[in-house]
Write an enzyme that holds these catalytic residues in place. Structure first.
Site, PDB file in Angstrom:
ATOM      1  N   GLY A   1     -10.164  30.690 -11.402  1.00  0.00           N
ATOM      2  CA  GLY A   1     -10.584  31.377 -10.308  1.00  0.00           C
ATOM      3  C   GLY A   1     -11.405  30.527  -9.591  1.00  0.00           C
TER       4      GLY A   1
ATOM      5  CB  THR B   1     -18.207  36.326 -11.956  1.00  0.00           C
ATOM      6  OG1 THR B   1     -16.757  36.213 -11.810  1.00  0.00           O
ATOM      7  CG2 THR B   1     -18.560  35.032 -12.484  1.00  0.00           C
TER       8      THR B   1
ATOM      9  NE  ARG C   1      -7.530  34.168 -11.892  1.00  0.00           N
ATOM     10  CZ  ARG C   1      -8.697  34.319 -11.470  1.00  0.00           C
ATOM     11  NH1 ARG C   1      -9.818  33.974 -12.599  1.00  0.00           N
ATOM     12  NH2 ARG C   1      -9.184  34.642 -10.444  1.00  0.00           N
TER      13      ARG C   1
ATOM     14  CB  THR D   1     -19.297  38.098  -8.474  1.00  0.00           C
ATOM     15  OG1 THR D   1     -18.361  39.211  -9.272  1.00  0.00           O
ATOM     16  CG2 THR D   1     -20.034  38.779  -7.635  1.00  0.00           C
TER      17      THR D   1
HETATM   18  N1  GLY Z   1     -14.396  35.436  -9.951  1.00  0.00           N
HETATM   19  C1  GLY Z   1     -14.060  35.341 -11.371  1.00  0.00           C
HETATM   20  C2  GLY Z   1     -12.478  34.764 -11.188  1.00  0.00           C
HETATM   21  O1  GLY Z   1     -11.718  35.398 -10.303  1.00  0.00           O
HETATM   22  O2  GLY Z   1     -12.225  34.368 -11.974  1.00  0.00           O
END
Ligand code: GLY
Length: 303
Positions: A215, A185, A213, A235
């Site tokens: 996150g 990220t 999906r 991140t």
């Molecule tokens: N940290 C980014 C994600 O898992 O979407």
């Protein structure tokens, strides 16, 4: 070096697991945040300015460099913003738009805090948000690496059988590989001279992943948090980060008086070593970054 009242602190990261030689991109982004502080003095606008630089860079898993879906064609992006003036906005699974972090900022001005999927895209269209649908060679190469990894015996996503991505396949196009992972990220946290805090984050998600999906990046308290004691961005692999409500947890430790470095270490220690994770944070007096897997970052402090 600690920060005194009236100074600023900016920390920018380019993603846990991203090559550390991308640090120049983070430095450029942090420089852009300083410029923005000189113009508006606003912590959130400065954090957003930094993240737009990383989204435009093309090397990071966000904006123009966002990871391709497993079908090799779809790009879904998430972003979030939050500050201590009460501004809060997020988007998830947006496609074909430029600078998702600016769309998250626009959501903060609506009656809602979070828009996802088709509704978020329609919102972008309604406010005439710029579009972006080009796919770079960098994105294609990252995708080739992930497909190669899925075909191998090592787990492409820690703790998950590679076959699971084929078993639950939900892209329109049929899977055309037998069965590298990317989870990097980008994010920025800022303490402005007026004492306000802001955080902004953006991602192309974790790869490999199924369609739709989401996150940690657009989830308040998981990928980002800002409050009167500071701002934190996380991140790494979202599926693991959300289970710890990582950003808010680290923020709470800082709020309770734990030294910032110790709070970051304690946050990273929650994860197994094979789960890439990174954190950046600013508090009233400190600023820092920490990762278990290498993470390009830049820190600028004016005491
Ligand atoms: N940290 C980014 C994600 O898992 O979407």
């Amino acid at each position: 070096m600690s920060i005194t009242q009236g100074g600023y602190a900016i920390v920018v990261h380019g993603g846990a697991g991203s090559p550390c030689d991308y640090k120049d991109g983070c430095e450029q982004a942090a420089g852009r945040a300083v410029e923005e502080l000189g113009i508006s003095g606003d912590a959130l606008e400065a954090a957003i300015a930094a993240v737009t630089v990383l989204e435009d860079d093309g090397r990071f898993n966000a904006g123009r460099g966002a990871a391709l879906g497993l079908d090799g064609a779809t790009v879904e992006m998430d972003a979030s913003v939050m500050d201590t003036r009460g501004r809060l906005g997020a988007v998830a699974c947006v496609q074909g738009i430029e600078n998702p972090v600016l769309l998250a900022r626009a959501v903060a001005d609506t009656p809602h805090w979070f828009l996802a999927g088709d509704g978020a895209n329609r919102f972008a269209h309604a406010i005439r948000h710029p579009t972006w649908d080009k796919i770079s060679e960098h994105q294609r190469e990252q995708h080739r690496q992930i497909v190669k990894k899925l075909a191998g015996s090592a787990q492409a996503m820690p703790g998950v059988d590679n076959q699971a991505f084929l078993r639950f396949w939900n892209y329109e196009k049929a899977a055309d590989f037998p069965v590298g992972a990317a989870c990097d990220t980008v994010g920025a946290v800022v303490r402005a001279p007026d004492g306000h805090f802001g955080v902004a984050a953006s991602t192309g998600g974790s790869a490999p992943s199924l369609l739709g999906r989401v996150g940690d990046t657009p989830i308040i308290g998981s990928g980002f948090y800002a409050g009167p004691a500071g701002a934190v961005a996380a991140t790494g692999i979202g599926e693991y980060i959300v289970r710890h409500l990582l950003a808010h947890r680290v923020y709470s430790w800082i709020e309770d008086g734990m030294p910032l470095e110790q709070a970051l270490q304690r946050g990273i220690a929650l994860f197994d070593k094979n789960v890439e994770v990174g954190l950046i944070a600013v508090s009233r007096l400190e600023a820092g970054a920490l990762s278990n897997s290498g993470m390009p970052f830049a820190k600028l402090i004016q005491p």
